[in-house]
Design an enzyme around this catalytic site. Structure first.
Site, PDB file in Angstrom:
ATOM      1  N   HIS A   1      -8.252  -4.850  -1.007  1.00  0.00           N
ATOM      2  CA  HIS A   1      -6.941  -4.308  -0.682  1.00  0.00           C
ATOM      3  C   HIS A   1      -6.133  -5.229   0.232  1.00  0.00           C
ATOM      4  O   HIS A   1      -5.018  -4.896   0.608  1.00  0.00           O
ATOM      5  CB  HIS A   1      -7.126  -2.937  -0.009  1.00  0.00           C
TER       6      HIS A   1
ATOM      7  N   SER B   1       0.838  -1.193   0.000  1.00  0.00           N
ATOM      8  CA  SER B   1       0.000   0.000   0.000  1.00  0.00           C
ATOM      9  C   SER B   1       0.879   1.252   0.000  1.00  0.00           C
ATOM     10  O   SER B   1       1.646   1.462  -0.948  1.00  0.00           O
ATOM     11  CB  SER B   1      -0.976  -0.069   1.179  1.00  0.00           C
TER      12      SER B   1
ATOM     13  N   ASP C   1     -10.294  -3.948  -5.599  1.00  0.00           N
ATOM     14  CA  ASP C   1      -9.626  -3.073  -4.633  1.00  0.00           C
ATOM     15  C   ASP C   1     -10.205  -1.663  -4.736  1.00  0.00           C
ATOM     16  O   ASP C   1     -10.063  -1.006  -5.768  1.00  0.00           O
ATOM     17  CB  ASP C   1      -8.115  -3.048  -4.915  1.00  0.00           C
TER      18      ASP C   1
END
Length: 207
Positions: free
Chosen positions: A185, A104, A154
């Site tokens: 995610h 991320s 996502d």
């Protein structure tokens, strides 16, 4: 350029083995990916910095003004600082190979460092990166191994931007693999296995 530019943890590996830098996601810290790093690269020395930006108490590596809206000046600052941190550790350790793994926000700073210094990492794993801008890659990624992992649903990292990032990397000569799953995610087992295979393959290649 300092080995202590960031608060960080070091998990020692085999002398002369690979160096693996791991970069946490928003709101985590330098402990988040240590065990995963050890699992993926058992011989590597693992270095895990903590993001130096606080977003309402959540650690990040650079500032943003909204979801997917980056403070590009702060990203430039963070990229220069992190590139120096990585370089200092590499020069001190003289490893057999240099790996990077980020999730991320950690994947985003790792990608930005890779754009700025393409020769720095032999293999890179970008888990759910979001690069909403056209990167300026300062050099060639030829011969560099990059794994991008992503979720088809996502909500933070839209699949079309993952595909666009893949195209940018391939155009610059990188050896790119993309591992998809049907979720969001979160990190799923197929991503971890793909990362393990990548690091193992590159490690064998440099021995």
């Amino acid at each position: 350029m300092s080995k202590d530019a960031y608060i960080h943890k070091v998990l020692p590996g085999s002398p002369g083995g690979p160096l693996l830098f791991v970069f946490h996601g928003t709101g985590a810290d330098e402990s988040q990916l240590l065990s995963l790093g050890r699992d993926l690269a058992p011989q590597a020395t693992i270095i895990s910095p903590r993001g130096d930006v606080s977003e309402q108490g959540a650690a990040r590596f650079f500032r943003r003004t909204g979801e997917g809206v980056y403070d590009m000046d702060d990203l430039a600052r963070a990229t220069t600082k992190m590139a120096g941190f990585v370089k200092a550790h590499v020069e001190a350790a003289k490893p057999s190979a240099v790996f990077g793994l980020g999730y991320s926000n950690g994947a985003n700073i790792l990608a930005s460092v890779m754009f700025a210094a393409p020769a720095q990492f032999d293999a890179t794993v970008l888990m759910h990166p979001l690069i909403p801008f056209e990167p300026e890659i300062r050099g060639s990624l030829a011969g560099r191994h990059i794994l991008v992992t992503a979720g088809r649903r996502d909500p933070i990292c839209p699949p079309n931007l993952t595909t666009r990032l893949e195209a940018y990397l391939r155009a610059d000569g990188a050896d790119v693999t993309v591992a998809w799953h049907d979720g969001g995610h979160e990190v799923r087992p197929n991503e971890i296995e793909a990362a393990r295979l990548l690091f193992a393959g590159v490690t064998q290649g440099v021995q």
